[in-house]
Design a protein around this motif. Structure first.
Motif: not given
Ligand code: NAD
Length: 289
Positions: A38-40, A95-97, A106-109, A117-118
């Motif tokens: 995921v790229l926001v 994963m979250v970029h 970021a931590t909550e996401l 899946k992490d």
């Protein structure tokens, strides 16, 4: 005597070959390994990094999708996107970029990603499993360091290890994993009063502070194994830019027994460990199914 150079690039190639073979087995069984990143609010640097990651995944047969969300997406919208990925049976890794836009936490996401899946090993459940000595998926930079240390053949049991840097995803997990291997670990950080006191008694020194040239020969015990995690861009006297670690390679490599170069040490192994974690997520999911 000159230190042995720990060739992270070569070791990473071996890990990737193994991952490729096992990803192929999943494919043949009709269960592709599929990572969604995921790229926001994409920046050019973020997109280049994501492209490199996509190439690394595809080279070992991992399917990769970059899920781009608008930079002004709300926290709720990103949470919903992660929920959908958590529940999509075709998606085996998420994963979250980072960095994220300032209005997102970021931590909550990361808390919201299904621990299985992490693939970055950043969900608190995964950190908790590391603390309990029952690692499910460990933070991949920390794992890269462990693999590089193990590649030197140095005995970890009872070894004095000093980790310089205590961040949540690098320094602290390295300490946890090494304690698990029965090393005696000292963790230093910005408030450490006498850095040399701790670094000079280390049989294994891990530098992960993000400060170019922080570790000089004076900080290192003769014959130590030195792992340099730092990635720093510096400008040389002639104006050219160069990537260096936290360790003054020139002087330290004359004193250490083994040392990782920058680039070519921890960096390539970190990529390999992310791929290995992605495979591990798929293994765990299919074992559950
Ligand atoms: P961070 O900024 O989150 O943490 C840095 C840590 O170092 C903190 O605990 C801080 O207290 C400590 N520190 C800073 N200055 C210090 C000093 N002078 N003396 C002692 N301790 C000091 O950084 P991070 O995310 O943990 O990353 C650390 C470095 O590793 C960075 O250079 C980063 O780019 C690099 N990194 C490399 C890889 C890789 O693949 N090679 C992966 C992740 C991070």
């Amino acid at each position: 005597m000159a230190a042995k150079i720990i060739d992270g690039a070569a070791l990473a190639e071996r890990v990737k070959a193994d991952v490729k073979e096992r990803v192929g087995a999943h494919q043949r069984a009709g269960r592709p390994v599929y990572l969604v990143a995921v790229l926001v609010g994409g920046s050019p640097a973020g997109e280049i990094f994501a492209q490199r990651q996509a190439d690394a995944c595809r080279a070992v047969g991992i399917e990769y999708q970059l899920l781009k969300l608008d930079g002004d997406s709300t926290h709720e919208q990103v949470m919903q996107a992660i929920s959908r990925l958590n529940h999509d049976p075709a998606v085996t890794g998420i994963m979250v970029h980072l960095p994220l836009p300032a209005h997102l936490n970021a931590t909550e996401l990361q808390y919201h990603i299904d621990p299985v899946k992490d693939v970055e090993g950043v969900n608190p459940a995964n950190i908790g499993y590391v603390v309990y000595g029952q690692t499910l998926i460990a933070p991949f930079t920390a794992q890269a360091c462990i693999e590089l240390i193990n590649a030197t053949g140095v005995e970890l049991r009872g070894a004095e290890v000093t980790v310089v840097g205590a961040s949540q995803i690098v320094g602290r997990p390295i300490g946890l994993l090494l304690t698990q291997q029965m090393a005696t670990v000292t963790t230093c950080h910005i408030a450490t009063r006498d850095l040399k006191l701790h670094t000079t008694r280390a049989d294994i020194l891990v530098a992960a502070a993000g400060k170019a040239g922080l570790i000089t020969a004076d900080h290192v015990k003769e014959g130590a194994v030195v792992i340099d995690v730092g990635i720093n861009r510096i400008t040389l006297a002639d104006g050219t830019k160069k990537t260096v670690g936290d360790v003054d390679f020139e002087s330290v490599s004359r004193k250490a027994a083994a040392i990782t170069p920058v680039p070519g040490g921890v960096g390539p192994m970190t990529v390999a460990m992310l791929l290995q974690n992605t495979l591990r997520s798929a293994d765990l999911l299919h074992a559950k199914a």
